[in-house]
Enzyme design. Structure first.
Site, PDB file in Angstrom:
ATOM      1  N   THR A  94       0.975  -0.867   0.070  1.00 11.03           N
ATOM      2  CA  THR A  94       0.006  -0.076  -0.029  1.00 11.03           C
ATOM      3  C   THR A  94       1.018   1.362  -0.081  1.00 11.03           C
ATOM      4  OG1 THR A  94      -1.676  -1.251   1.182  1.00 11.03           O
ATOM      5  CG2 THR A  94      -1.989   1.292   1.178  1.00 11.03           C
ATOM      6  N   LYS A 169      -7.617   1.340  -3.340  1.00  6.53           N
ATOM      7  CA  LYS A 169      -7.373   0.822  -2.000  1.00  6.53           C
ATOM      8  C   LYS A 169      -7.270   1.969  -0.928  1.00  6.53           C
ATOM      9  CE  LYS A 169      -5.357  -1.505   1.471  1.00  6.53           C
ATOM     10  NZ  LYS A 169      -4.104  -2.216   1.340  1.00  6.53           N
ATOM     11  N   LYS A 244      -1.632   5.248   8.571  1.00  8.56           N
ATOM     12  CA  LYS A 244      -0.903   5.349   7.130  1.00  8.56           C
ATOM     13  C   LYS A 244      -1.783   5.490   6.099  1.00  8.56           C
ATOM     14  CE  LYS A 244       0.734   2.118   4.778  1.00  8.56           C
ATOM     15  NZ  LYS A 244       1.598   0.821   4.037  1.00  8.56           N
TER      16      LYS A 244
END
Length: 296
Positions: A94, A169, A244
């Protein structure tokens, strides 16, 4: 079967690489951690002495690393200098939209095929090979990599052109982070109003508030036995990782000029949780943080 170089043998990468091995692919692994390398060797995997050797011997190179800056650094210093024509590079980290765009540009400039393919499903999904892949890049390259990706996941979603896998995502995780907070706030409010947790759960889980974050990863302990909250918030999706992803979503929103009012507020709350020393615990700990704020 493909010759695969796998970089990043951590909590997600190790089981993903093991599943590739189990499917019959030849997999050579690399990680900066000696402990991760030993776990890979114990699983029967081959180890490259360095990235140059790993890249030189692979048809497909997969990265599963902690952050965008690390991914970019590994590609710049350890992959691109040794890449050759005909290889396919897949980043499953990611790493965020800007990083993915930079990777695709760098690959195109060098004449290489690149896919950004982040995953959802967590460590359990990685172990069971039931991950969902969100794959951005050239459609023909995606089609050619289905056999490799399906060894690690149960659902492959082609999201469109370069960086769209990362875009999907961060949008998905931003929504998930917001929903977890909304559910937590609802339970805190219900408790303040004298409603038992089980009563609200029974109604919400059968009504319009039903959500994955309620019935699968409920932040309130004792309501869902398999939820991390019922295991002292251990072995889940860490608050630091949620933070994050929320920050990545905010960065993408700013670059796109998209308003994300709730996303910004949720990011701030996860920052408070992490700042309170809760970063290593499952993100459902936000419920306990809110409960403590109310009680305080």
């Amino acid at each position: 079967m493909a010759k695969i170089g796998f970089i990043g043998l951590g909590a997600m990468g190790l089981p993903m690489a093991r599943n590739l091995l189990a499917r019959g692919h030849h997999v050579c692994g690399h990680d900066a951690s000696p402990r991760a390398i030993q776990a890979w060797v114990d699983a029967g995997g081959a180890v490259a002495p360095d990235l140059a050797d790993l890249v030189a011997g692979a048809d497909v190179v997969i990265t599963m690393l902690p952050s965008g800056p690390i991914v970019l650094d590994v590609f710049e210093r350890g992959i691109w200098p040794y890449a050759r024509n005909g290889q396919v590079f897949i980043d499953c980290s990611t790493s965020g939209v800007p990083s993915a765009r930079r990777l695709h540009v760098a690959a195109a400039e060098r004449g290489h095929s690149m896919l950004d393919a982040p995953v959802t499903g967590g460590v359990a999904g990685a172990e069971a090979a039931t991950l969902t892949f969100m794959v951005g890049g050239d459609a023909k390259v995606f089609e050619s990599m289905k056999d490799v990706l399906s060894a690690m996941g149960a659902k492959l979603v082609y999201t469109g052109g370069p960086s769209t896998g990362q875009a999907v995502k961060v949008c998905n995780n931003m929504a998930a982070g917001i929903i977890k907070i909304a559910i937590s706030e609802a339970f805190v409010l219900a408790r303040k109003l004298g409603v038992e947790d089980q009563v609200l759960f029974d109604v919400a889980s059968a009504g319009s508030a039903q959500a994955f974050a309620l019935t699968r990863t409920c932040p309130v302990p004792g309501l869902v036995a398999s939820s991390p909250s019922s295991r002292d918030y251990r072995n889940g999706f860490a608050t630091s990782l949620m933070l994050k992803d929320m920050i990545l979503a905010q960065e993408a929103a700013m670059s796109a000029g998209a308003p994300t009012v709730l996303g910004g507020a949720a990011t701030h709350l996860y920052q408070l949780c992490a700042g309170a020393g809760l970063g290593d615990l499952d993100n459902g700990i936000v419920y306990q943080y809110l409960l403590g704020q109310q009680q305080g």
